[in-house]
Design an enzyme around this catalytic site. Structure first.
Site, PDB file in Angstrom:
ATOM      1  N   LYS A 154       0.894  -1.257   0.200  1.00 33.48           N
ATOM      2  CA  LYS A 154       0.069  -0.634  -0.005  1.00 33.48           C
ATOM      3  C   LYS A 154       1.044   1.030   0.125  1.00 33.48           C
ATOM      4  O   LYS A 154       0.623   2.188   1.135  1.00 33.48           O
ATOM      5  CB  LYS A 154      -0.579  -0.715   1.094  1.00 33.48           C
TER       6      LYS A 154
HETATM    7  N1  PMP Z   1      -7.116  -3.360  -3.293  1.00 29.25           N
HETATM    8  C1  PMP Z   1      -6.458  -1.569  -3.179  1.00 29.25           C
HETATM    9  C2  PMP Z   1      -5.999  -1.044  -4.046  1.00 29.25           C
HETATM   10  C3  PMP Z   1      -6.965  -1.406  -1.943  1.00 29.25           C
HETATM   11  O1  PMP Z   1      -6.234  -0.146  -1.730  1.00 29.25           O
HETATM   12  C4  PMP Z   1      -7.410  -2.512  -0.174  1.00 29.25           C
HETATM   13  C5  PMP Z   1      -7.697  -1.913   0.867  1.00 29.25           C
HETATM   14  N2  PMP Z   1      -6.460  -2.138   1.582  1.00 29.25           N
HETATM   15  C6  PMP Z   1      -8.053  -3.851  -0.766  1.00 29.25           C
HETATM   16  C7  PMP Z   1      -7.648  -4.122  -2.203  1.00 29.25           C
HETATM   17  C8  PMP Z   1      -8.628  -4.151   0.271  1.00 29.25           C
HETATM   18  O2  PMP Z   1      -8.449  -4.601   0.993  1.00 29.25           O
HETATM   19  P1  PMP Z   1      -8.327  -5.240   2.703  1.00 29.25           P
HETATM   20  O3  PMP Z   1      -8.688  -6.210   2.350  1.00 29.25           O
HETATM   21  O4  PMP Z   1      -6.718  -5.826   2.922  1.00 29.25           O
HETATM   22  O5  PMP Z   1      -8.415  -3.367   2.976  1.00 29.25           O
END
Ligand code: PMP
Length: 305
Positions: A154
């Site tokens: 991220k």
């Molecule tokens: N894809 C992207 C690009 C994201 O920013 C997120 C949010 N974190 C997700 C998928 C989903 O990830 P998570 O379930 O860990 O929040």
């Protein structure tokens, strides 16, 4: 109720957590962030932070990629976060935003020879996709390849890609955009992973489809298997499968499980919430609120009783 932040090694009111305009991360997106939910359980008068450790493990991996030396271990990061949330004292659903960043007040595009820092704050935050189901379009913006900007982490800078996608979708009259990978397979939403239901199985893009390995994605795969005897296949998905799926939903910490009713003006299933999506949603909400005894390991209580 005021929010607090952990900033420069102290817990301070959020309004006092300020950085200088020359901060490296502000100019070049050289930061790794997380999005974590704290879910309010009114019966137990408790906030449960969902899968706290897994979020910090992902943040730690991202920091390796960006050569950010974190000043804290995963255990310490969890402890600091609990302390910040406890200090805030909220009695509602909250969102927690940790950020590890290149904190040097120095210009010059690079990753090395820079100072690093870590901050985390919590704010009240209910719904994110403010809808019961989402109308989506396939984005004209593609998800970057791992050799362009690794989508596994991220990184602040990569979110330009998500911002381009979201604004294009909204301004064209949709709720959310679905990005394809550089080779034209389905990748993910702007801030959500995507699942299809086909022939009684869940299908979702795999690691090699340029996705972020979502923690909600993993939660859904685990719950589907353990509780519904529903198998998940991780594989490349071609675009046209989106239009013919029995059900489709998006997953993310912020988005929870959001059913997709329409993609590119084609109704998905009978366009209401599908049966598998509805079952998963119910299970998921019980689990994240600390109401399912089997999954309490995923829920960190904040307030001391
Ligand atoms: N894809 C992207 C690009 C994201 O920013 C997120 C949010 N974190 C997700 C998928 C989903 O990830 P998570 O379930 O860990 O929040």
């Amino acid at each position: 109720m005021p929010s607090y932040a952990y900033f420069q090694k102290k817990i301070v009111p959020l309004a006092e957590a300020r950085i200088n305009v020359m901060t490296h991360a502000l100019h070049y997106g050289t930061a790794i962030f997380e999005g974590i939910r704290g879910n309010w359980n009114s019966r137990q008068e408790q906030i449960f932070i969902f899968r706290l450790r897994e979020h910090y493990e992902r943040l730690t991996d991202g920091c390796k990629l960006l050569k950010i030396s974190l000043p804290h271990s995963v255990d310490e990061l969890c402890r600091i976060t609990i302390d910040v949330v406890e200090k805030c004292g909220f009695k509602e659903d909250i969102y927690i935003r940790p950020l590890a960043y290149k904190s040097s007040e120095a210009l010059g595009v690079r990753l090395h020879d820079l100072e690093d820092d870590f901050t985390v704050f919590a704010i009240p935050w209910g719904r994110y996709l403010d809808m019961d189901s989402a109308r989506c379009s396939v984005s004209s913006w593609r998800r970057p390849d791992d050799n362009v900007i690794p989508p596994q982490a991220k990184m602040a800078g990569i979110y330009i890609n998500s911002a381009l996608t979201k604004t294009e979708a909204m301004q064209n009259g949709y709720d959310e955009g679905i990005m394809l990978s550089p080779d034209g397979h389905v990748s993910e939403g702007r801030g959500e992973n995507i699942f299809l239901v086909e022939d009684g199985r869940l299908i979702t893009p795999a690691i090699y489809n340029n996705i972020l390995m979502g923690i909600t994605r993993d939660t859904v795969i685990t719950l589907a298997k353990n509780e519904l005897d529903l198998e998940t296949v991780e594989r490349s998905i071609v675009r046209s499968e989106l239009y013919t799926a029995d059900e489709c939903f998006l997953t993310g910490t912020a988005a929870h499980i959001t059913p997709v009713s329409e993609i590119d003006n084609r109704k998905i299933g009978d366009s209401g919430i599908g049966p598998a999506t509805a079952k998963l949603q119910k299970l998921y909400f019980d689990v994240i609120k600390g109401n399912n005894a089997r999954y309490l390991d995923w829920c960190t209580p904040v307030y001391k009783k």
